[in-house]
Write an enzyme that holds these catalytic residues in place. Structure first.
Site, PDB file in Angstrom:
ATOM      1  N   VAL A  14     -35.958 -10.807   3.499  1.00 28.82           N
ATOM      2  CA  VAL A  14     -37.126  -9.975   3.828  1.00 28.82           C
ATOM      3  C   VAL A  14     -36.694  -8.569   4.245  1.00 28.82           C
ATOM      4  O   VAL A  14     -37.260  -7.570   3.781  1.00 28.82           O
ATOM      5  CB  VAL A  14     -37.989 -10.649   4.933  1.00 28.82           C
ATOM      6  CG1 VAL A  14     -39.184  -9.780   5.273  1.00 28.82           C
ATOM      7  CG2 VAL A  14     -38.434 -12.029   4.485  1.00 28.82           C
ATOM      8  N   GLU A 189     -36.920 -21.358   3.578  1.00 32.34           N
ATOM      9  CA  GLU A 189     -36.341 -21.042   4.892  1.00 32.34           C
ATOM     10  C   GLU A 189     -34.846 -21.383   4.863  1.00 32.34           C
ATOM     11  O   GLU A 189     -34.387 -22.147   4.019  1.00 32.34           O
ATOM     12  CB  GLU A 189     -37.022 -21.905   5.966  1.00 32.34           C
ATOM     13  CG  GLU A 189     -38.501 -21.643   6.131  1.00 32.34           C
ATOM     14  CD  GLU A 189     -38.797 -20.195   6.449  1.00 32.34           C
ATOM     15  OE1 GLU A 189     -38.372 -19.701   7.498  1.00 32.34           O
ATOM     16  OE2 GLU A 189     -39.463 -19.531   5.629  1.00 32.34           O
ATOM     17  N   LYS A 204     -47.967 -20.973  10.373  1.00 29.78           N
ATOM     18  CA  LYS A 204     -48.890 -20.009   9.780  1.00 29.78           C
ATOM     19  C   LYS A 204     -50.346 -20.347  10.123  1.00 29.78           C
ATOM     20  O   LYS A 204     -51.159 -19.454  10.389  1.00 29.78           O
ATOM     21  CB  LYS A 204     -48.672 -19.944   8.267  1.00 29.78           C
ATOM     22  CG  LYS A 204     -47.319 -19.313   7.918  1.00 29.78           C
ATOM     23  CD  LYS A 204     -46.917 -19.558   6.483  1.00 29.78           C
ATOM     24  CE  LYS A 204     -45.598 -18.873   6.140  1.00 29.78           C
ATOM     25  NZ  LYS A 204     -45.025 -19.330   4.868  1.00 29.78           N
TER      26      LYS A 204
END
Ligand code: HSE
Length: 321
Positions: A14, A189, A204
């Protein structure tokens, strides 16, 4: 006009994606913000590793060099995991930095403390990338949909498991092979157990519920089932019935009572969420004025997730420039 300086805590999938976007769209970003947005320091575990396009002087292995750098306006946390990420974010806020994160595990685990600390220190705290990758669903819920009572949320919010279920369904590929592929594509992940056992989705859903229903439910209190027990036979059975198996985050408000769960569900092929394939995510939101809305897009991967991180950086940059 001063430039806005950003410190990155992490330069993995990310962080790398966000860094790439800030470079490739620099002109557009400068024009929209009205100031240059510069990454000035990056925290990385291995200081000496060669990273293409990144000047080695920018890299540090000491988080304090970023958190306490008076020149840095925005700290972007993209390390993943609850700790030390949460502590770094809290320290950055206390040092007067605005914070952006993509870290759903840390936001869900320390939601109240992070929100409170941001408020107390008068800093912005944004985490659009933590749910649904590139999809601006948190922005929508907290701005243009604010005049609604949200009554239901149904979402596919994990790219890895949706990728696995899609490839198992469409190509009959074995679970392990597809999981490996999802890891190689940068969707999964670090420990993919969080994906396949539904914990990432619970994080989430916790964030979605906190914003949509103003109710915090700890991820461990959300009944959660993942996809690790789904067999090829289950998928075939659903297929024969004209259905698809999807891992669904569900929250529903009825008579003031909120119910919630994370579980694989069989959806008829005609359901809007049944057509959401591969790493794509979709969040189906019902508001008492807007009716049904569906937010759809890439929910994982460096550039899509980086896109949401950069959007948050820009919103803050407009305020601090
Ligand atoms: N592992 C997560 C997923 C990354 O597959 O959706 C994005 O949150």
């Amino acid at each position: 006009m001063k430039a806005v300086n950003v410190g990155l805590l992490g330069i993995g999938n990310v962080g790398g994606g966000a860094y790439q976007i800030l470079g490739m769209n620099a002109e557009k970003i400068e024009k929209a913000v009205g100031a240059k947005v510069n990454v000035t320091k990056i925290l990385a575990r291995d200081k000496n590793k060669k990273r293409e396009g990144i000047c080695p002087e920018m890299i540090t292995d000491d988080p304090d060099e970023i958190i306490n750098d008076p020149e840095i306006d925005i700290v972007v946390e993209v390390l993943g995991g609850v700790e030390p990420a949460a502590t770094f974010m809290l320290s950055a806020m206390k040092a007067g930095k605005h914070v952006v994160t993509a870290n759903k595990a840390a936001v869900a685990a320390r939601y109240d403390e992070l929100m409170k600390t941001a408020k107390e220190n008068n800093v912005e705290f944004r985490f659009e990338a933590s749910v649904g990758g590139a999809i601006p669903v948190l922005n929508a819920i907290t701005t243009v949909l604010k005049g609604n009572e949200i009554t239901e949320i149904m979402g596919i919010v994990n790219g890895t498991t949706n990728y696995i279920l899609t490839k198992m369904t469409d190509l009959g590929l074995p679970y392990e092979d597809v999981l490996k592929e999802a890891q190689e594509l940068g969707f999964a992940e670090a420990d993919p157990t969080a994906d396949v056992e539904g914990h990432d989705v619970a994080n989430k859903l916790c964030i979605l519920m906190a914003l949509a229903f103003d109710k915090f439910v700890a991820p461990e209190d959300i009944p959660t089932k993942g996809i690790s027990q789904i067999t090829a036979a289950d998928i075939e059975e659903a297929k024969a019935a004209g259905e698809k198996i999807k891992l669904i985050a569900h929250a529903k408000l009825e008579d003031g009572n909120l119910t919630y769960s994370v579980a694989p569900k069989r959806l008829p092929n005609t359901h809007p969420l049944a057509g959401v394939s591969n790493e794509f995510n979709a969040i189906y939101v019902t508001g008492n004025a807007a009716g049904e809305l569906m937010f759809y897009g890439r929910g994982a991967g460096p550039l899509p997730t980086g896109s949401a991180v950069v959007g948050d950086i820009m919103e803050i940059a407009k305020l601090v420039k």
